[in-house]
Design an enzyme around this catalytic site. Structure first.
Site, PDB file in Angstrom:
ATOM      1  N   GLY A  17     -13.674  -1.901  -5.922  1.00  7.34           N
ATOM      2  CA  GLY A  17     -13.397  -2.342  -7.280  1.00  7.34           C
ATOM      3  C   GLY A  17     -13.470  -1.268  -8.341  1.00  7.34           C
ATOM      4  O   GLY A  17     -13.803  -1.559  -9.491  1.00  7.34           O
ATOM      5  N   SER A  18     -13.092  -0.011  -7.990  1.00 10.45           N
ATOM      6  CA  SER A  18     -13.114   1.001  -9.055  1.00 10.45           C
ATOM      7  C   SER A  18     -12.012   0.723 -10.080  1.00 10.45           C
ATOM      8  O   SER A  18     -12.192   1.019 -11.269  1.00 10.45           O
ATOM      9  CB  SER A  18     -13.001   2.412  -8.478  1.00 10.45           C
ATOM     10  OG  SER A  18     -11.735   2.646  -7.932  1.00 10.45           O
ATOM     11  N   LEU A  49      -6.493  -7.217  -0.437  1.00 19.84           N
ATOM     12  CA  LEU A  49      -5.860  -6.919   0.850  1.00 19.84           C
ATOM     13  C   LEU A  49      -5.118  -8.092   1.492  1.00 19.84           C
ATOM     14  O   LEU A  49      -4.818  -8.050   2.685  1.00 19.84           O
ATOM     15  CB  LEU A  49      -6.904  -6.361   1.829  1.00 19.84           C
ATOM     16  CG  LEU A  49      -7.367  -4.939   1.501  1.00 19.84           C
ATOM     17  CD1 LEU A  49      -8.389  -4.443   2.508  1.00 19.84           C
ATOM     18  CD2 LEU A  49      -6.194  -3.962   1.421  1.00 19.84           C
ATOM     19  N   LYS A  50      -4.820  -9.137   0.746  1.00 24.88           N
ATOM     20  CA  LYS A  50      -4.035 -10.236   1.318  1.00 24.88           C
ATOM     21  C   LYS A  50      -2.640 -10.206   0.725  1.00 24.88           C
ATOM     22  O   LYS A  50      -2.470  -9.956  -0.471  1.00 24.88           O
ATOM     23  CB  LYS A  50      -4.666 -11.605   0.979  1.00 24.88           C
ATOM     24  CG  LYS A  50      -5.998 -11.887   1.603  1.00 24.88           C
ATOM     25  CD  LYS A  50      -6.025 -11.694   3.087  1.00 24.88           C
ATOM     26  CE  LYS A  50      -5.173 -12.693   3.864  1.00 24.88           C
ATOM     27  NZ  LYS A  50      -5.218 -12.393   5.322  1.00 24.88           N
ATOM     28  N   HIS A  66      -0.284   0.413  -6.358  1.00 23.59           N
ATOM     29  CA  HIS A  66      -0.148   0.963  -5.010  1.00 23.59           C
ATOM     30  C   HIS A  66      -0.314   2.482  -5.089  1.00 23.59           C
ATOM     31  O   HIS A  66       0.287   3.133  -5.950  1.00 23.59           O
ATOM     32  CB  HIS A  66       1.218   0.600  -4.419  1.00 23.59           C
ATOM     33  CG  HIS A  66       1.358   1.076  -3.009  1.00 23.59           C
ATOM     34  ND1 HIS A  66       0.768   0.426  -1.952  1.00 23.59           N
ATOM     35  CD2 HIS A  66       1.978   2.166  -2.504  1.00 23.59           C
ATOM     36  CE1 HIS A  66       1.024   1.097  -0.841  1.00 23.59           C
ATOM     37  NE2 HIS A  66       1.757   2.158  -1.147  1.00 23.59           N
ATOM     38  N   ASP A  71       5.019  -4.852  -1.714  1.00 26.27           N
ATOM     39  CA  ASP A  71       5.265  -3.641  -2.533  1.00 26.27           C
ATOM     40  C   ASP A  71       6.733  -3.507  -2.949  1.00 26.27           C
ATOM     41  O   ASP A  71       7.229  -2.389  -3.117  1.00 26.27           O
ATOM     42  CB  ASP A  71       4.831  -2.359  -1.776  1.00 26.27           C
ATOM     43  CG  ASP A  71       3.358  -2.363  -1.394  1.00 26.27           C
ATOM     44  OD1 ASP A  71       2.555  -2.969  -2.120  1.00 26.27           O
ATOM     45  OD2 ASP A  71       3.018  -1.763  -0.364  1.00 26.27           O
TER      46      ASP A  71
HETATM   47  C1  GRF Z   1      -6.528   1.549  -4.684  1.00 31.40           C
HETATM   48  O1  GRF Z   1      -6.157   2.772  -4.115  1.00 31.40           O
HETATM   49  C2  GRF Z   1      -5.311   0.699  -4.970  1.00 31.40           C
HETATM   50  O2  GRF Z   1      -4.183   1.445  -5.307  1.00 31.40           O
HETATM   51  C3  GRF Z   1      -5.081  -0.002  -3.670  1.00 31.40           C
HETATM   52  O3  GRF Z   1      -6.384  -0.268  -3.177  1.00 31.40           O
HETATM   53  C4  GRF Z   1      -7.315   0.677  -3.712  1.00 31.40           C
HETATM   54  C5  GRF Z   1      -8.398  -0.110  -4.374  1.00 31.40           C
HETATM   55  O4  GRF Z   1      -9.452   0.671  -4.835  1.00 31.40           O
HETATM   56  N1  GRF Z   1      -4.242  -1.159  -3.840  1.00 31.40           N
HETATM   57  P1  GRF Z   1     -10.599   0.029  -5.711  1.00 31.40           P
HETATM   58  O5  GRF Z   1     -11.172  -1.165  -4.941  1.00 31.40           O
HETATM   59  O6  GRF Z   1     -10.026  -0.389  -7.025  1.00 31.40           O
HETATM   60  O7  GRF Z   1     -11.620   1.121  -5.866  1.00 31.40           O
END
Ligand code: GRF
Length: 212
Positions: free
Chosen positions: A14-15, A92-93, A111, A152
């Site tokens: 979740g960054s 991731l879904k 992405h 995507d």
């Molecule tokens: C990121 O690289 C985003 O582009 C991809 O998943 C990653 C998620 O990173 N869809 P975070 O959980 O926001 O740190």
């Protein structure tokens, strides 16, 4: 003007969620995170929501008999939180047309490559960066796009290039790309909040705002 209410869907650290929260709190984004929904228990993104007193829920797809039932639960939570934009941030879904139709043109994804390169099914997380390094490209980047029925494939809102360096590992490259993600996602959400994104087929036109 009332703030745009965001529903952020996550599956990991979740960054990007953190960057969105920070940009809301600084006043850069005329928005607030109304709810965070994770597809997994125990991920760090949930800690971030808790720390900022943001409503959160875990909706685990494995606990639902069908994808439609799972998505119905997501839709219910997001609608009852009056969400105006669904933000996928490391979620991731893959969402089906059932979900996409419920929030037509109101779902964004980020992405970590320059779409249409290194994207689509199977290209997520470090796999993307590994594929970039294996191919030997010199430039990769970040794409923010609206979500359609494909993986995507939706209309592209913003893209930014990131250099690939000789000694990069997937981890090092991922960090460089993430830095750019943390800037570009708030920018795209801001444009949406300002009503400046117009979708014309595959193309997204950014209409001029007061500041330019
Ligand atoms: C990121 O690289 C985003 O582009 C991809 O998943 C990653 C998620 O990173 N869809 P975070 O959980 O926001 O740190």
């Amino acid at each position: 003007m009332s703030k745009l209410r965001l529903g952020v869907l996550v599956s990991g650290g979740g960054s990007n969620l953190q960057s969105i929260i920070d940009h809301c709190n600084s006043g850069y984004l005329p928005a607030e995170v109304a709810i965070v929904i994770s597809s997994k228990e125990g991920v760090y993104a949930l800690e971030r929501a808790k720390r900022h007193n943001i409503s959160y829920a875990v909706v685990d797809p494995k606990k639902f008999p069908t994808k439609e039932a799972y998505e119905d639960e997501l839709i219910k939570l997001l609608k009852s939180s009056n969400v105006g934009l669904v933000v996928l941030a490391g979620f991731l879904k893959v969402l089906s047309p059932h979900f996409v139709n419920a929030f037509q043109d109101k779902i964004m994804n980020i992405h970590p490559s320059l779409i249409p390169a290194f994207c689509g099914e199977g290209f997520y997380g470090e796999r993307v960066h590994k594929a970039v390094l294996d191919y030997g490209v010199k430039i990769t980047g970040v794409t923010v796009h609206f979500v359609d029925e494909g993986t995507d494939t939706g209309p592209i809102i913003l893209q930014r290039a990131v250099p690939v360096l000789d000694d990069d590992t997937p981890e090092i490259l991922a960090q460089r790309v993430l830095k750019e993600e943390h800037k570009i996602y708030p920018e795209a959400i801001k444009l949406f909040a300002q009503g400046r994104l117009q979708i014309h087929g595959r193309k997204v036109k950014i209409v001029k705002g007061e500041e330019n």
